[in-house]
Design a protein around this motif. Structure first.
Motif, PDB file in Angstrom:
ATOM      1  N   VAL A  89      59.671   0.511 -38.920  1.00 49.82           N
ATOM      2  CA  VAL A  89      59.455   1.577 -37.773  1.00 49.82           C
ATOM      3  C   VAL A  89      57.979   1.483 -37.656  1.00 49.82           C
ATOM      4  O   VAL A  89      57.447   1.625 -36.511  1.00 49.82           O
ATOM      5  CB  VAL A  89      60.126   2.738 -38.238  1.00 49.82           C
ATOM      6  N   PHE A  90      57.286   1.613 -38.803  1.00 52.32           N
ATOM      7  CA  PHE A  90      55.630   1.786 -38.820  1.00 52.32           C
ATOM      8  C   PHE A  90      54.992   0.704 -37.941  1.00 52.32           C
ATOM      9  O   PHE A  90      54.246   0.783 -37.070  1.00 52.32           O
ATOM     10  CB  PHE A  90      55.132   1.738 -40.307  1.00 52.32           C
ATOM     11  N   GLN A  91      55.606  -0.545 -38.491  1.00 51.20           N
ATOM     12  CA  GLN A  91      55.044  -1.786 -37.842  1.00 51.20           C
ATOM     13  C   GLN A  91      55.382  -1.800 -36.187  1.00 51.20           C
ATOM     14  O   GLN A  91      54.253  -2.274 -35.447  1.00 51.20           O
ATOM     15  CB  GLN A  91      55.667  -3.154 -38.542  1.00 51.20           C
ATOM     16  N   ALA A  92      56.420  -1.242 -35.841  1.00 50.83           N
ATOM     17  CA  ALA A  92      56.864  -1.365 -34.600  1.00 50.83           C
ATOM     18  C   ALA A  92      56.381  -0.383 -33.492  1.00 50.83           C
ATOM     19  O   ALA A  92      56.585  -0.432 -32.361  1.00 50.83           O
ATOM     20  CB  ALA A  92      58.465  -1.473 -34.413  1.00 50.83           C
ATOM     21  N   GLY A  93      55.961   0.719 -34.274  1.00 53.58           N
ATOM     22  CA  GLY A  93      55.342   1.975 -33.487  1.00 53.58           C
ATOM     23  C   GLY A  93      56.607   2.546 -32.806  1.00 53.58           C
ATOM     24  O   GLY A  93      56.542   3.434 -31.729  1.00 53.58           O
ATOM     25  N   ILE A  94      57.712   2.834 -33.582  1.00 49.20           N
ATOM     26  CA  ILE A  94      58.889   3.451 -33.200  1.00 49.20           C
ATOM     27  C   ILE A  94      58.991   4.781 -33.661  1.00 49.20           C
ATOM     28  O   ILE A  94      58.757   4.857 -34.886  1.00 49.20           O
ATOM     29  CB  ILE A  94      60.263   2.631 -33.422  1.00 49.20           C
ATOM     30  N   ALA A  95      59.476   5.753 -33.278  1.00 47.26           N
ATOM     31  CA  ALA A  95      59.758   7.198 -33.827  1.00 47.26           C
ATOM     32  C   ALA A  95      60.868   7.158 -34.565  1.00 47.26           C
ATOM     33  O   ALA A  95      61.876   6.383 -34.226  1.00 47.26           O
ATOM     34  CB  ALA A  95      59.670   8.239 -32.744  1.00 47.26           C
ATOM     35  N   LEU A  96      60.820   7.782 -35.788  1.00 46.14           N
ATOM     36  CA  LEU A  96      62.103   8.016 -36.650  1.00 46.14           C
ATOM     37  C   LEU A  96      62.595   9.416 -36.821  1.00 46.14           C
ATOM     38  O   LEU A  96      61.823  10.269 -37.149  1.00 46.14           O
ATOM     39  CB  LEU A  96      61.665   7.206 -38.043  1.00 46.14           C
ATOM     40  N   VAL A  97      63.661   9.607 -36.638  1.00 43.93           N
ATOM     41  CA  VAL A  97      64.298  10.619 -36.852  1.00 43.93           C
ATOM     42  C   VAL A  97      65.217  10.559 -38.070  1.00 43.93           C
ATOM     43  O   VAL A  97      66.438   9.769 -37.879  1.00 43.93           O
ATOM     44  CB  VAL A  97      65.138  11.414 -35.809  1.00 43.93           C
ATOM     45  N   VAL A  98      65.175  11.407 -39.247  1.00 45.44           N
ATOM     46  CA  VAL A  98      65.958  11.130 -40.442  1.00 45.44           C
ATOM     47  C   VAL A  98      66.657  12.561 -40.725  1.00 45.44           C
ATOM     48  O   VAL A  98      66.029  13.569 -41.011  1.00 45.44           O
ATOM     49  CB  VAL A  98      65.164  10.974 -41.584  1.00 45.44           C
ATOM     50  N   ARG A 114      55.156   5.967 -44.401  1.00 49.22           N
ATOM     51  CA  ARG A 114      54.297   5.367 -43.588  1.00 49.22           C
ATOM     52  C   ARG A 114      54.693   5.682 -42.066  1.00 49.22           C
ATOM     53  O   ARG A 114      53.857   5.802 -41.203  1.00 49.22           O
ATOM     54  CB  ARG A 114      54.543   3.701 -43.659  1.00 49.22           C
ATOM     55  N   SER A 115      55.934   5.983 -41.848  1.00 46.86           N
ATOM     56  CA  SER A 115      56.449   6.159 -40.624  1.00 46.86           C
ATOM     57  C   SER A 115      56.341   7.554 -40.051  1.00 46.86           C
ATOM     58  O   SER A 115      56.615   7.752 -38.819  1.00 46.86           O
ATOM     59  CB  SER A 115      57.965   5.752 -40.438  1.00 46.86           C
ATOM     60  N   GLU A 116      55.875   8.693 -40.909  1.00 45.56           N
ATOM     61  CA  GLU A 116      55.873  10.086 -40.358  1.00 45.56           C
ATOM     62  C   GLU A 116      57.025  10.295 -39.463  1.00 45.56           C
ATOM     63  O   GLU A 116      56.889  10.742 -38.405  1.00 45.56           O
ATOM     64  CB  GLU A 116      54.542  10.162 -39.557  1.00 45.56           C
ATOM     65  N   PRO A 117      58.040  10.497 -40.187  1.00 45.01           N
ATOM     66  CA  PRO A 117      59.399  10.812 -39.517  1.00 45.01           C
ATOM     67  C   PRO A 117      59.565  12.227 -38.979  1.00 45.01           C
ATOM     68  O   PRO A 117      59.038  13.305 -39.766  1.00 45.01           O
ATOM     69  CB  PRO A 117      60.608  10.328 -40.379  1.00 45.01           C
ATOM     70  N   ILE A 118      60.497  12.468 -38.262  1.00 44.15           N
ATOM     71  CA  ILE A 118      61.023  13.907 -37.976  1.00 44.15           C
ATOM     72  C   ILE A 118      62.118  14.121 -39.073  1.00 44.15           C
ATOM     73  O   ILE A 118      63.179  13.288 -38.987  1.00 44.15           O
ATOM     74  CB  ILE A 118      61.508  14.272 -36.553  1.00 44.15           C
ATOM     75  N   LEU A 119      61.999  14.992 -40.142  1.00 46.21           N
ATOM     76  CA  LEU A 119      62.966  15.128 -41.032  1.00 46.21           C
ATOM     77  C   LEU A 119      63.931  16.376 -40.733  1.00 46.21           C
ATOM     78  O   LEU A 119      63.391  17.481 -40.313  1.00 46.21           O
ATOM     79  CB  LEU A 119      62.266  15.393 -42.403  1.00 46.21           C
ATOM     80  N   LEU A 120      65.173  16.159 -41.001  1.00 46.66           N
ATOM     81  CA  LEU A 120      66.065  17.232 -40.930  1.00 46.66           C
ATOM     82  C   LEU A 120      67.255  17.405 -42.088  1.00 46.66           C
ATOM     83  O   LEU A 120      67.280  16.253 -42.738  1.00 46.66           O
ATOM     84  CB  LEU A 120      67.036  16.873 -39.628  1.00 46.66           C
ATOM     85  N   THR A 270      64.835  22.348 -42.412  1.00 46.98           N
ATOM     86  CA  THR A 270      64.442  21.676 -41.251  1.00 46.98           C
ATOM     87  C   THR A 270      63.159  22.562 -40.615  1.00 46.98           C
ATOM     88  O   THR A 270      62.327  21.767 -40.265  1.00 46.98           O
ATOM     89  CB  THR A 270      65.511  21.590 -40.423  1.00 46.98           C
ATOM     90  N   THR A 271      63.273  23.807 -40.392  1.00 49.67           N
ATOM     91  CA  THR A 271      62.116  24.295 -39.841  1.00 49.67           C
ATOM     92  C   THR A 271      60.750  24.376 -40.744  1.00 49.67           C
ATOM     93  O   THR A 271      59.547  24.195 -40.213  1.00 49.67           O
ATOM     94  CB  THR A 271      62.388  25.818 -39.637  1.00 49.67           C
ATOM     95  N   ALA A 272      60.817  24.271 -42.051  1.00 54.35           N
ATOM     96  CA  ALA A 272      59.938  24.219 -43.050  1.00 54.35           C
ATOM     97  C   ALA A 272      59.205  22.932 -42.928  1.00 54.35           C
ATOM     98  O   ALA A 272      57.887  22.556 -42.946  1.00 54.35           O
ATOM     99  CB  ALA A 272      60.413  24.456 -44.481  1.00 54.35           C
ATOM    100  N   LEU A 273      60.068  21.783 -42.781  1.00 56.09           N
ATOM    101  CA  LEU A 273      59.535  20.457 -42.601  1.00 56.09           C
ATOM    102  C   LEU A 273      58.826  20.378 -41.438  1.00 56.09           C
ATOM    103  O   LEU A 273      57.685  19.486 -41.298  1.00 56.09           O
ATOM    104  CB  LEU A 273      60.844  19.297 -42.946  1.00 56.09           C
ATOM    105  N   ARG A 274      59.196  21.141 -40.366  1.00 54.92           N
ATOM    106  CA  ARG A 274      58.476  20.767 -39.074  1.00 54.92           C
ATOM    107  C   ARG A 274      57.020  21.516 -39.255  1.00 54.92           C
ATOM    108  O   ARG A 274      56.194  20.775 -38.850  1.00 54.92           O
ATOM    109  CB  ARG A 274      59.056  21.518 -37.906  1.00 54.92           C
TER     110      ARG A 274
END
Length: 324
Positions: A89-98, A114-120, A270-274
């Motif tokens: 994901v990092f190499q492709a520049g794609i957003a990640l939601v986990v 590396r990917s700086e995901p949106i964590l839920l 989830t709010t804390a992770l944001r």
């Protein structure tokens, strides 16, 4: 029989694979079904739909703008899969939601460095959709920068549609409070090098030391005590609670896990992770890897934020002394 995963296969009749498409990695069949149903309802293409346990060693080239990954429990194979996805994901520049569970959060957080995901954490159906909407609208994705202007406009419109559907879904399944909070850009001035300006000269100030951690812990207990008498949401201030907890920990020479910090924030995980993600992006917090155990990572104040907190406590101490 395990099949080799590749996201280059031809799209099904359900939706065309394009820039505003999503790849889904999830073991739970009902999660995959819900995601496919909701994304197709707003016209989003499905670039791939694969069980995480069936993930082959070679991911193949990722397509689309967002990867959605559901991983509520971990084992060695899933940990290895997460690391591969994080790198791809990092190499492709794609957003990640986990999405994950509170029990697996520490290891998931450590794998995705590396990917700086949106964590839920244990999200509702609406929370997943809202996160995908935010991911589609992210302007910083390298893949999005390669899209045409027409593609960008289409993605923004799609993000709006996903957000509306998320609101409708959450209305049925129970609230969108943890999603609609828009954390503002946070800035700080540590004044680490400069003080008063006299004759166009910057006069260096002596950096104050961090406050006594017992003082900070007492302040935290006092803030938490309000919840025994009033609705806790009335005083929700996760950014400040996070800064206080990390200030005390730094003064105590202790490391703080992401799970512990979520609890200290006083808001749902989830709010804390944001907030943690936003504050890291703004330079207030930093991720610290565990050099011994790669399955763990910690959160700490940046040097600038620590300096700002030290100056804040020095100032309020001066005010208290002058009024006594």
């Amino acid at each position: 029989m395990m099949e080799r995963l590749t996201l280059e296969y031809a799209p099904t009749a359900r939706a065309a694979v394009g820039p505003a498409s999503v790849s889904i990695f999830a073991d739970r069949a009902h999660v995959r079904a819900e995601l496919v149903e909701d994304l197709l309802a707003v016209g989003c293409g499905i670039a791939g739909e694969v069980a995480l346990r069936d993930l082959a060693t070679d991911l193949g080239p990722l397509q689309g703008a967002v990867v959605v990954l559901d991983c509520p429990a971990l084992n060695a194979a899933r940990l290895a899969a997460l690391s591969r996805i994080d790198d791809a994901v990092f190499q492709a520049g794609i957003a990640l939601v986990v999405s994950t569970s509170i029990g697996a959060l520490e290891e998931v957080f450590a794998c995705l460095d590396r990917s700086e995901p949106i964590l839920l954490v244990e999200p509702s159906r609406g929370e997943r959709l809202a996160a995908i909407g935010r991911a589609l609208a992210r302007p910083s994705s390298a893949r999005v920068r390669d899209f045409s202007q027409e593609d960008r406009i289409a993605m923004l419109r799609l993000a709006e549609q996903v957000e509306r559907l998320a609101q409708q879904t959450s209305g049925e399944s129970g609230g969108l409070d943890t999603l609609t909070v828009r954390s503002p850009a946070i800035s700080f001035n540590a004044e680490s090098e400069a003080g008063n300006n006299e004759g166009d000269r910057l006069v260096r100030r002596t950096r104050p030391s961090l406050p006594d951690p017992r003082l900070v812990r007492r302040m935290i207990r006092q803030r938490q005590a309000r919840g025994r008498f009033f609705d806790g949401a009335l005083f929700a201030d996760p950014a400040w609670d996070i800064l206080l907890d990390l200030t005390a920990a730094r003064a105590e020479y202790k490391r703080v896990s992401v799970t512990s910090l979520c609890i200290a924030s006083g808001v749902p995980p989830t709010t804390a992770l944001r907030w943690i993600g936003q504050m890291t992006e703004d330079g207030l917090l930093q991720r610290v890897a565990d050099t011994i155990d790669r399955r763990r990572a910690y959160i700490a104040l940046s040097d600038g934020a620590a300096d700002a907190m030290a100056r804040y406590f020095a100032e309020i101490g001066e005010v208290a002394d002058s009024s006594s």
